[in-house]
Enzyme design. Structure first.
Site, PDB file in Angstrom:
ATOM      1  N   VAL A  29      33.827  38.253  44.088  1.00  0.00           N
ATOM      2  CA  VAL A  29      33.608  37.045  44.895  1.00  0.00           C
ATOM      3  C   VAL A  29      32.960  35.949  44.060  1.00  0.00           C
ATOM      4  O   VAL A  29      33.274  34.768  44.213  1.00  0.00           O
ATOM      5  CB  VAL A  29      32.694  37.328  46.107  1.00  0.00           C
ATOM      6  CG1 VAL A  29      32.732  36.160  47.077  1.00  0.00           C
ATOM      7  CG2 VAL A  29      33.111  38.577  46.811  1.00  0.00           C
ATOM      8  N   CYS A  30      32.046  36.360  43.159  1.00  0.00           N
ATOM      9  CA  CYS A  30      31.340  35.334  42.394  1.00  0.00           C
ATOM     10  C   CYS A  30      32.273  34.594  41.448  1.00  0.00           C
ATOM     11  O   CYS A  30      32.114  33.407  41.208  1.00  0.00           O
ATOM     12  CB  CYS A  30      30.164  35.947  41.637  1.00  0.00           C
ATOM     13  SG  CYS A  30      30.248  37.707  41.463  1.00  0.00           S
ATOM     14  N   THR A  31      33.294  35.313  40.907  1.00  0.00           N
ATOM     15  CA  THR A  31      34.279  34.640  40.060  1.00  0.00           C
ATOM     16  C   THR A  31      35.071  33.638  40.887  1.00  0.00           C
ATOM     17  O   THR A  31      35.276  32.491  40.478  1.00  0.00           O
ATOM     18  CB  THR A  31      35.244  35.690  39.465  1.00  0.00           C
ATOM     19  OG1 THR A  31      34.481  36.652  38.768  1.00  0.00           O
ATOM     20  CG2 THR A  31      36.235  35.037  38.530  1.00  0.00           C
TER      21      THR A  31
END
EC number: 6.2.1.64
Lengths: 196, 433
Positions: B199-201
């Site tokens: 998700v952070c990417t």
């Protein structure tokens, strides 16, 4: 070789015997079995995972419907670290594809955390890219708890929080306290999550 | 028109008349021919594989075929699902496919369609088939039919399953003989999980066009439309995702966001190639033919076909998993007196040396009767322990028992016997077995 041509013969005879038995049963007025639903592989796995959870007292589960093990709320109450004293409920949804697909978690209150965004999405590797069917519900819940004990500035979902944590841990800690009281950090007002 | 006979048919007659070197010693051409004529085959899925399978089966002499599909025909199916025409768009796949085949093949073939989910049908429905062939696109449906057939096998009715699957130039065929060979659930851990991105990417450092699409789909949509669930079948929903993804891609200097890629990512579409479907369906139907007639040994038990880097094919035997949750422990019969409570049942099971349970939880397919953990559920279900079993479940209903000390679960089919009133001095339960 498990099914050699020899076992294939045996199998064939077995099938013929079964066919005769079935015809006999039909003559005798059919099978007495009810048409109850079959217990699915997913159900077996979820029941094992839920009833065999090994959780510390800082993690609690709440079910709305005792016949539905696929939807529940998990509350994490960290006993240590920057988020100590807070109460963090997450909604959990397990799909019928479990454990092929990981369960879905959303943080219910709006909180100030580097790995959780304002909509409640969580960045935890085992919830997405590193999920394996061999992992269990216990591993995910412990993973969620670790996010509160060791927030990780390298996987940011709330970029401002992550930058702050990487730059000045002491100031970050003050901002966490303020946000948990229901105060503003920057432009955003966070929800009050302190245990009463 | 002369009645159709498999033995004299120019296409399948020769393979029935000459016995293969590994055929069953008792094999006779008449047996093979009769088996084909008398068999009743279930085809699950009337899509890309299903159309091919139905065509192959009727041309191989099968006459009583049932087909289930919950889907309706979409215009994008018409390039490969050759039993459908433009005017069929919107109709049930199962019904349209059956009608087409019955119109074309007149030699006494009966195809019975069912427009709906496999889960709509009770276990009893599946008992009557000689064999089930699956051309499915869902893991969930495969797991369900597999568990159902294992359940039937535990009661003595073995209905084999031939499972086909394709993805682009690659495909597989698998023969499952429930309780005898490995089942679908045994090898579940070998399935590749869906390609996902952190998700952070997606949120911060997109590098691929897919990252931009997933950002719009996973993060932006729920934020902008918290009340509306995203529907990949609605054009305006997909358009919105596409526009947002394109905007983000431009922002980050990423190329390659197209509308068809967007649809592919949000619908998790795998490319379907007509000729791969034809290869795999042919292999499935050959296995069905060999199994039903016993003219030659069947595939033991998995065949992979890979056409994307030249051509490669290999077959091997998937082993049974001893602690498979579905076929590792089959449902066992247990007879108890009508006056038994749930607690008494659990005590009885716990003290049987072969089970040795410590803290059992017990459920039916749709109700939890007693759960040992978490605390809240234990409290809610505890009153059931004192209730009479006969008021909680119906005769022969399956019970699922799990326990920390069991690597597997335990399935019980409970039957009742005797009086519903407890005899006056029946303190000694150990007399009841």
């Amino acid at each position: 070789m498990a099914l050699t041509s020899i076992t294939f013969h045996e199998l064939h005879h077995k099938m013929l015997a079964l066919k005769k038995k079935r015809e006999q049963q039909q003559l005798n007025g059919g099978n007495s079995n009810t048409s109850a639903r079959v217990i699915s592989g997913a159900q077996i796995r979820v029941q094992k995972d839920v009833t065999e959870l090994e959780l510390p007292p800082t993690i609690e589960l709440q079910f709305d419907n005792p016949n539905d093990l696929l939807h529940f709320t998990v509350t994490i109450k960290p006993a240590d670290g920057l988020y100590k004293g807070g109460v963090f409920p997450f909604s959990c949804e397990i799909s019928e594809d479990y454990p092929i697909k990981p369960p879905k978690f959303l943080c219910i209150p709006k909180i100030y955390h580097p790995n959780i965004d304002l909509e409640g999405n969580v960045c935890l590797n085992i919830l997405r890219e590193d999920w394996k069917p061999i992992l269990s519900l216990t591993s995910i819940l412990l993973g969620l708890q670790i996010l509160f004990l060791e927030p990780n500035p390298n996987d940011p979902l709330n970029k401002e929080a992550a930058t702050e944590l990487a730059r000045d841990r002491h100031k970050f800690s003050t901002l966490v306290k303020r946000s948990m009281l229901g105060g503003y950090v920057g432009e955003v007002r966070y929800d009050q999550v302190l245990r009463r | 028109m002369a009645a159709f006979s498999p033995l004299t048919d120019p296409s399948i007659g020769p393979s029935l008349r000459s016995r293969g070197p590994f055929a069953d010693p008792d094999y006779t051409p008449e047996f093979g021919s009769d088996s084909i004529s008398e068999s009743k085959i279930l085809v699950i899925g009337a899509g890309g594989l299903g159309c091919e399978i139905l065509k192959n089966l009727v041309l191989s002499g099968f006459r009583d075929i049932h087909v289930i599909d919950m889907d309706t025909i979409d215009v994008s199916n018409l390039n490969r699902q050759f039993l459908f025409r433009k005017e069929d768009v919107g109709r049930s796949k199962a019904i349209a496919a059956s009608e087409f085949v019955m119109r074309r093949i007149r030699r006494g073939v009966r195809i019975t369609p069912y427009f709906g989910k496999i889960q709509d049908k009770p276990k009893e429905y599946y008992r009557g088939f000689t064999l089930v062939i699956c051309g499915l696109d869902s893991v969930e449906a495969r797991r369900w039919i597999n568990a159902t057939l294992v359940d039937l096998a535990a009661e003595g009715d073995i209905v084999p399953m031939v499972d086909g699957g394709t993805e682009g130039f690659r495909g597989q065929t698998r023969v499952i003989i429930p309780t005898i060979s490995s089942c679908y659930e045994c090898s579940l851990d070998l399935l590749p999980t869906k390609r996902t991105f952190p998700v952070c990417t997606i949120a911060n450092t997109p590098r691929l066009p897919e990252h931009c699409i997933e950002w719009a789909h996973q993060l932006l949509w729920p934020k902008n439309f918290p009340q509306r669930k995203f529907d990949a079948d609605l054009e305006q929903h997909v358009d919105w995702i596409y526009d947002q993804a394109l905007f983000r891609a431009n922002e980050f200097g990423i190329e390659g966001v197209t509308r068809s890629l967007t649809l592919g990512v949000v619908k998790n579409i795998v490319p379907a190639i007509a000729s791969t479907n034809a290869i795999i369906a042919a292999s499935c139907c050959n296995e069905a033919f060999k199994f039903v007639t016993s003219c030659n040994p069947v595939l033991d038990n998995y065949m992979m076909y890979s056409g994307d880097q030249s051509v490669y094919s290999y077959s091997f035997c998937l082993e049974k998993k001893p602690d498979c949750p579905v076929c590792g422990s089959l449902a066992q019969d247990l007879t108890v007196p009508r006056f038994f409570t749930l607690q008494e049942l659990l005590d009885l099971v716990a003290e049987k040396p072969k089970f040795q349970l410590k803290a059992p939880s017990v459920a039916t397919s749709d109700r939890n009767l007693y759960l040992r953990f978490p605390e809240q559920l234990e409290t809610l279900t505890r009153p059931n322990l004192e209730l009479k079993l006969i008021d909680l479940i119906s005769e022969s209903e399956e019970l699922l028992i799990t326990d920390r000390s069991l690597p597997l679960s335990l399935k019980l089919r409970v039957r009742f016997t005797g009086d519903s009133e407890r005899p006056k001095d029946s303190g000694n339960l150990s007399l009841i077995r």
